[in-house]
Design an enzyme around this catalytic site. Structure first.
Site, PDB file in Angstrom:
ATOM      1  N   ASP A  22       1.186  -1.831  -0.402  1.00 27.25           N
ATOM      2  CA  ASP A  22       0.118   0.298   0.108  1.00 27.25           C
ATOM      3  C   ASP A  22       0.693   0.986  -0.044  1.00 27.25           C
ATOM      4  O   ASP A  22       0.560   2.580  -1.014  1.00 27.25           O
ATOM      5  CB  ASP A  22      -0.935  -0.071   1.499  1.00 27.25           C
ATOM      6  CG  ASP A  22      -1.807  -0.990   0.823  1.00 27.25           C
ATOM      7  OD1 ASP A  22      -2.383  -1.323  -0.254  1.00 27.25           O
ATOM      8  OD2 ASP A  22      -2.719  -1.082   2.345  1.00 27.25           O
ATOM      9  N   GLU A  77      -4.885  10.257   4.069  1.00 24.49           N
ATOM     10  CA  GLU A  77      -4.929  10.828   5.562  1.00 24.49           C
ATOM     11  C   GLU A  77      -4.176  12.523   5.070  1.00 24.49           C
ATOM     12  O   GLU A  77      -3.031  12.237   4.908  1.00 24.49           O
ATOM     13  CB  GLU A  77      -4.893  10.848   6.378  1.00 24.49           C
ATOM     14  CG  GLU A  77      -3.207  10.505   7.137  1.00 24.49           C
ATOM     15  CD  GLU A  77      -3.369   8.757   6.842  1.00 24.49           C
ATOM     16  OE1 GLU A  77      -1.779   7.958   6.037  1.00 24.49           O
ATOM     17  OE2 GLU A  77      -3.766   7.533   6.831  1.00 24.49           O
TER      18      GLU A  77
END
Length: 295
Positions: free
Chosen positions: A76, A151
């Site tokens: 990721d 984020e």
């Protein structure tokens, strides 16, 4: 068809899979592959790729909208590092998981090789993911990619004392967070840092963001889900001159007088996944939901 290949590192055990992929591309003359420059040098260090002869790209402007795919080899984190290359081009990402968790890189190496024809024939699902967009008066947007897939995090720097973050939603005062920091997360990022700080899991098709305080001193301070149509305004108060700001894998320091404005980005990032691969299946497998840890 033009495709881009990106990675940050590769282990010897993953070379056979990548070699099969390169062989597939070479045998299919309708596919032109471009490799990110640093990754090209990494691959060239392996004897299997000593004679690697593909064009490279070294700047995001070289990835034009006529590229059909970007393949990432890694986890990721590799995908998050690939986002500044993709930007608003709409180029779909195929994440081949050679890492550990794989919430975004959902195709494991064996499945990737098995599904390679379906990938290039566009028979798999294309799923959009929303991003966060950061505005601030002092940031040089040409040097810092001001979008985040997972984020945006504000946290204390160079001290053990907490910081105070005044939060406004659509210009209305919400609260002052007295904490180590604050996470503003997309649904995609809700299974990352936000989750580890007690935030909720939000499925990717929801049109929301979540504000999650990091180690808040106030017991009533809890994660808050808001609409992604709303704009967040943050003011930071700190005993030292700077605070830290991270956007996915990128980290900088900002003067404490720098105010932040965060909203939904005007474009999406697209991922290619198996049709049978659902978000709930991923949650069960990656978070071990329903698994008896005693066995």
């Amino acid at each position: 068809m033009k495709i881009a290949l990106y990675g940050q590192k590769i282990g010897q055990k993953n070379i056979p899979y990548l070699n099969k992929f390169i062989g597939y591309v070479v045998s299919n003359r309708s596919i032109d592959i471009y490799i990110e420059k640093s990754f090209f040098h990494i691959l060239s260090s392996f004897k299997e790729f000593k004679n690697l002869n593909f064009p490279v790209f070294s700047h995001y402007k070289e990835l034009t909208k006529d590229f059909s795919l970007m393949l990432t080899f890694g986890g990721d984190g590799t995908i998050l590092s690939a986002i500044p290359w993709i930007r608003d081009t709409g180029i779909p990402i195929v994440g081949v998981n050679t890492g550990n968790l794989g919430f975004l890189a959902t195709l494991n190496k064996d499945v990737f090789i098995q599904k390679i024809d379906e990938i290039f024939n566009r028979k798999l699902h294309v799923l959009p993911r929303s991003l966060l967009y950061l505005e601030t008066s002092i940031m040089d947007h040409h040097k810092f990619f001001n979008f985040a897939l997972n984020e945006i995090v504000i946290f204390r720097k160079e001290m053990v004392s907490m910081i105070t973050i005044d939060a406004y939603i659509d210009n209305e005062f919400l609260t002052s967070y007295w904490a180590d920091g604050l996470i503003i997360s997309t649904p995609t990022g809700s299974t990352g840092y936000s989750l580890s700080c007690g935030g909720p899991i939000i499925t990717p098709d929801n049109k929301n963001f979540v504000l999650t305080p990091i180690s808040p001193h106030n017991l009533f301070s809890r994660p808050l889900i808001i609409s992604d149509h709303q704009k967040v305004h943050l003011k930071v108060h700190s005993r030292v001159k700077y605070y830290s700001l991270s956007m996915d894998t990128r980290l900088i320091s900002l003067n404490k007088d720098t105010e932040l404005y965060i909203k939904k980005a005007p474009f999406y990032i697209y991922f290619i996944q198996e049709k049978k691969s659902t978000y709930y299946k991923t949650l069960r497998e990656k978070l071990l939901w329903g698994m008896d840890q005693r066995n």
